[in-house]
Every structure is written in C-alpha cells, then in structure tokens.
Design a protein around this motif. Structure first.
Motif, PDB file in Angstrom:
ATOM      1  N   GLN A  24      -5.821   3.138   2.037  1.00  0.00           N
ATOM      2  CA  GLN A  24      -6.923   3.344   1.274  1.00  0.00           C
ATOM      3  C   GLN A  24      -6.139   4.235   0.201  1.00  0.00           C
ATOM      4  O   GLN A  24      -5.504   5.219   0.317  1.00  0.00           O
ATOM      5  CB  GLN A  24      -7.961   4.327   1.812  1.00  0.00           C
ATOM      6  CG  GLN A  24      -9.187   3.460   2.138  1.00  0.00           C
ATOM      7  CD  GLN A  24     -10.316   4.394   2.457  1.00  0.00           C
ATOM      8  OE1 GLN A  24     -10.330   5.591   2.316  1.00  0.00           O
ATOM      9  NE2 GLN A  24     -11.281   3.725   3.199  1.00  0.00           N
ATOM     10  N   ARG A  73     -10.376   3.099  -2.586  1.00  0.00           N
ATOM     11  CA  ARG A  73     -10.199   1.630  -2.779  1.00  0.00           C
ATOM     12  C   ARG A  73      -9.296   1.143  -1.524  1.00  0.00           C
ATOM     13  O   ARG A  73      -8.456   1.788  -1.448  1.00  0.00           O
ATOM     14  CB  ARG A  73      -9.748   1.162  -4.203  1.00  0.00           C
ATOM     15  CG  ARG A  73     -10.902   0.941  -4.819  1.00  0.00           C
ATOM     16  CD  ARG A  73     -10.480   0.334  -6.225  1.00  0.00           C
ATOM     17  NE  ARG A  73      -9.376   0.990  -6.844  1.00  0.00           N
ATOM     18  CZ  ARG A  73      -9.293   1.817  -7.613  1.00  0.00           C
ATOM     19  NH1 ARG A  73     -10.639   2.069  -8.543  1.00  0.00           N
ATOM     20  NH2 ARG A  73      -8.501   2.438  -8.296  1.00  0.00           N
ATOM     21  N   GLU A  74      -9.649  -0.151  -0.977  1.00  0.00           N
ATOM     22  CA  GLU A  74      -8.556  -0.463   0.003  1.00  0.00           C
ATOM     23  C   GLU A  74      -7.350  -1.146  -0.723  1.00  0.00           C
ATOM     24  O   GLU A  74      -7.339  -1.576  -1.866  1.00  0.00           O
ATOM     25  CB  GLU A  74      -9.342  -1.649   0.438  1.00  0.00           C
ATOM     26  CG  GLU A  74      -8.818  -2.300   1.705  1.00  0.00           C
ATOM     27  CD  GLU A  74      -9.281  -3.702   2.415  1.00  0.00           C
ATOM     28  OE1 GLU A  74      -8.668  -4.592   2.920  1.00  0.00           O
ATOM     29  OE2 GLU A  74     -10.863  -3.408   2.320  1.00  0.00           O
TER      30      GLU A  74
END
Ligand code: CS2
Length: 495
Positions: free
Chosen positions: A415, A420-421
């Motif tokens: 992350q 956000r991934e």
C-alpha cells in the motif's frame, strides 16, 4: 497503416537512421540467446552487430523468449530487425540492429530449441533472464529443487521450461553427439554470475546423471560478465515517436541511455566474437567490476526506486530532480556502499559515482521506479545486503542501507502512502504482503521480514544492529512518509 520495419522496407529509412551495412544473409548463427528482452537487444546484440559490421562471420544471434510469445511476435515479422533509440540529455540517435536473425518462443517447440542448442554451429549460449529466471535461492545461491519449473524439468528432461532445464538439455544432447559443450555466458545482474550458473547446472545435472555432471564440470565454460546499460521498458509512446522519425512501424524498438559497458571474463570453450573491438573489456577477473556496479549502480537504483515510488515519483529522473533524493543517493555511494568495495585496478571511483548521478538524472529516459522496484526479494542480497554485512563486520554506520531495506519492506507491504494498492511484482509477493500484514507494527514487520531466509541469511537476520536500524527507518516511513524520512536522514547525517 504504416508499414513494418523489415529487410524489404528498410531501404526507405531516412538517412539519419543508421542501419546494417553488412550482408545479414551471409552471417551464420553462432550464438543462441535465452531471454530476448529489451536489455539484450540494447546491449550484447549491439556489440555483436558492431562485430558483424566489421568482420561479417558466423556470430549472428538466435534469440529465444522463455516467458511468452510477445517478443517473437514483435520481431519475427521484422526478420529480427529492430531499432535502438539512444537517448541522452542532448537528444536521440536511431540505429537499426541486424544481429538477431532468428527469434522463437521456447515453449512452442522445446525440441527445436534443444536441437539448436545441440547444433555444432552454436558456440555460445548467452543469457539474460533476470534474477528470478535462475530458479535459485538468492541468499545461498543454491538451486531450488522444489521450484515448480525445476520439478517439471526433472520429470520431463526432453521438454524443459526453466533456464537451467534448457541449458542442461542442450548440454546433454551435445554430449550424446560426442560434441564439446558451448560456452554459457550469463549476462544477468547476479554476483559471480558465471560461477553461480555453473553451480546451478551442476546441481541439476547431478540430480539426473552424475556422469553428465562430471562431463560439464570438466569441459564446459561459464565466463562471468558485468553488464551495464540503463534500458527502461519500451512504451507505446516510444514506439509512436520512433514511427514518426522512421516512417516505419517498429514493434521491437528498444530505448537506452548512451552509456554502455561490458566486462567479460576471458574463458570460452569454443571461440568468441572479438567483442573487445566493439568496446567490451576482456579481463581475468570480473568480480571487482561486478561488485562496484551492483553495489553502486544497482544499490542506489533500488534505494531510489523504493523511496521514490513511495514519495510519488514516477521515474528515476523525477526522483533525482528532488534535491534531497539526489543528495541521499550521492551520500549512499560516498559513505556506505563505496567504502565496501575492492576496486578494479585503475578504477576512478569518484568519476564513476559522479557519472552515475548524471545517468540517473538523464531526463530522456522514462525509467519507472515501479520497474526497478520489481523482484526486490531477488535483488536485495547482491545490491544491498553484501554491503550491509561488510559494514556490520566493520562496525560502520548503516543508516542509508537500513533505510533502503525498510523502504523495500514498506513497498512490499502493498500500500502506498495514500493507501492505494501497489502492484507488487515479485516471486515472493504474496508472502511478503502476508508477512507485512501479520506484523502489525514496524518491530513485528521487520522481525517477520528478517525471517525470510531466501533473502536474509541467518547471520544477518540475527544481527541486533540491523534489526534496530531497519525498524527505526520503517517506523519513520510509516509515520512520516518517504520525503520527510529522507529529509530527516540527511539532517542526521549532516549532509
Ligand atoms: C535496474 C537495472 O531494473 C533494475 O533493477 O537496476 O536493470 C539497471 O538499469 C541495469 O542493471 C543497468 O545496467
């Protein structure tokens, strides 16, 4: 639609685009290259193209993809021709390379590849399959017999999948035919790449046939190499831009910096092209060159890639445009990685480091931090952990090395700083993510990562100084983010 680059169309190329002036048809194939990615096409194939242009001769290349049909589909319709776009701060030079004459995808016909490897005309098999293609344990350098591709190849020696499996199949066929082995030329960023590959092939051969292993041990040659050129993955924007200048569509385009270096151990089983006439350095011992390159260039690259990515920088050049990150990279080389090196005779360390800073900052290259961040579990040992071990042995500071390891851990957690991934690409990705999640707080996360024995050997894993430094750095990355952590590190180091 614009026509594709090929023998039939290249007559229409503009004059400013260099192209092969030798008779490609007259050059026989003497080299099989496994791993026909952008790097090979921008590096070894260019040296070979220079030699073919000078002397002609039977050293053209049969390029093989092991992973997928993509490169074959790009190059086969072009008869192996592709363009090298050399981008420096001053602009771009285009040159069409003719050294690759045949292109295949291994899985489509493993038997045909083995036949090609066994053919007496094949005198060198060169390799760029990246670290993970060797199916080894990065921390110990040993073969992983339980690797799915290796178990497959042991069960199906006539239809292998892995790099070691194909090499062994080729050697086996040559021995059966009473021929001598080819030279196995590893061109990957691995420490002692020749010796490493030799060990892996011997381990695999011994599992199958000790007689074959003994023959390889006695007869085959595995010269080590140091290879260097920054070659970012080609993008569609690169292809569109080249198409405008070429007037032809080139699906096989590669983009590289102007700098290139190749140091090769002089140890070939059955001749070689006179690559030194194209600028390669033939030496007796590659190790000091390789260590200098892996620890300075690749070590800084990984440092910049993880911290830069976390800070939101898309490319290495963007990261280097931030004065703090640039200073950190310089300080990393000056104070931590540089002092661990046994330099090659006559090396200009200061000049080398200064050149690296300029090369990283090259605005013509869009080298994504994400690309370099890939496969960290396979890269860290030779890029950072060798320096770390030596610094710990010397009782010397490890602040920036520990920060680099912490940035990798933070990145591998999956992350980014806005939650956000991250698309983490690594053979161990799933495990890295799970270890991060299980750790909860930095101390536990670092504990978990140090327990990954493929990356950290037992001695490093048990070192309390390493554990403390990486934990503190990770804590700061989690609490304050990459930029603030870099700024604080510079302040502490009084840079
Ligand atoms: C980079 C290397 O992708 C990476 O991990 O560090 O590919 C680097 O660009 C080359 O080794 C330069 O010679």
């Amino acid at each position: 639609m614009t026509k594709r680059l090929s023998e039939a169309t290249r007559g229409a190329l503009p004059r400013e685009v260099a192209q092969p002036a030798y008779d490609r048809a007259a050059c026989g194939i003497g080299i099989v290259h496994l791993g026909l990615g952008a790097f090979h096409r921008a590096h070894q194939a260019v040296y070979t193209d220079d030699i073919l242009a000078k002397h002609s001769g039977d050293w053209a290349i049969h390029g093989v993809s092991l992973r997928g049909p993509g490169v074959r589909d790009q190059l086969a319709p072009q008869g192996g021709l592709y363009t090298l776009a050399e981008r420096g701060p001053e602009g771009e030079a285009l040159r069409v390379i003719g050294a690759v004459k045949a292109v295949t995808f291994a899985a489509e016909s493993p038997e045909a590849l083995i036949q090609r490897l066994a053919a007496p005309q094949t005198r060198i098999v060169s390799i760029t399959v990246t670290e993970k293609g060797y199916c080894h344990d990065p921390a110990s350098g040993k073969l992983r017999p339980e690797h799915p591709d290796i178990t497959h190849d042991l069960a199906n020696p006539g239809r292998p999948r892995s790099l070691p499996g194909f090499l062994l199949a080729g050697l086996r066929a040559r021995r059966a035919a009473g021929a001598k082995p080819f030279t196995l030329l590893s061109c990957d960023n691995l420490p002692h790449n020749g010796r490493l590959l030799r060990g892996l092939i011997l381990e695999l051969a011994a599992l199958e046939d000790p007689g074959l292993a003994a023959w390889i041990e006695d007869e085959a040659r595995f010269p080590a190499t140091m290879i260097d050129r920054i070659v970012p993955a080609t993008t569609e924007a690169d292809r569109a831009r080249a198409e405008e200048r070429l007037g032809l569509r080139d699906e096989g385009l590669v983009v590289a910096e102007p700098f290139t270096q190749w140091v090769i151990e002089e140890d070939f089983a059955d001749g070689r092209p006179p690559w030194e006439e194209a600028g390669a350095e033939m030496v007796r011992d590659v190790a000091p060159y390789e260590e200098m390159k892996l620890r300075l260039l690749n070590g800084s690259h990984s440092l910049l890639a993880y911290l830069g990515y976390l800070a939101g920088y898309e490319t290495v050049a963007d990261t280097m445009a931030d004065a703090d990150f640039r200073r950190l990279a310089k300080c990393f080389m000056d104070r931590e990685a540089g002092p661990t090196l046994k330099l090659p005779a006559g090396a200009d360390l200061e000049g080398y480091k200064a050149a690296l800073i300029e090369r990283f900052a090259n605005p013509g290259l869009q080298h994504r931090t994400w690309q370099i961040a890939m496969d960290g579990s396979q890269k860290l040992p030779q890029r950072l952990l060798g320096s770390l071990r030596q610094r710990l042995d010397d009782g010397a500071p490890i602040d920036i090395l520990a920060l680099a390891v912490a940035a990798w851990i933070r990145y591998a957690g999956g992350q980014d700083e806005s939650g956000r991934e991250i698309d983490v690409r690594d053979p161990l990705a799933a495990r890295l993510g799970a270890v991060y999640a299980a750790g909860a707080a930095p101390a536990g996360i670092v504990e978990g990562f140090l327990g990954i024995s493929e990356v950290f050997d037992a001695e490093l894993a048990a070192d309390p100084r390493l554990r403390a430094a990486v934990t503190a750095a990770l804590q700061s990355l989690v609490d304050h983010g990459s930029r603030a952590t870099v700024a604080a590190a510079l302040q502490r180091l009084e840079v």
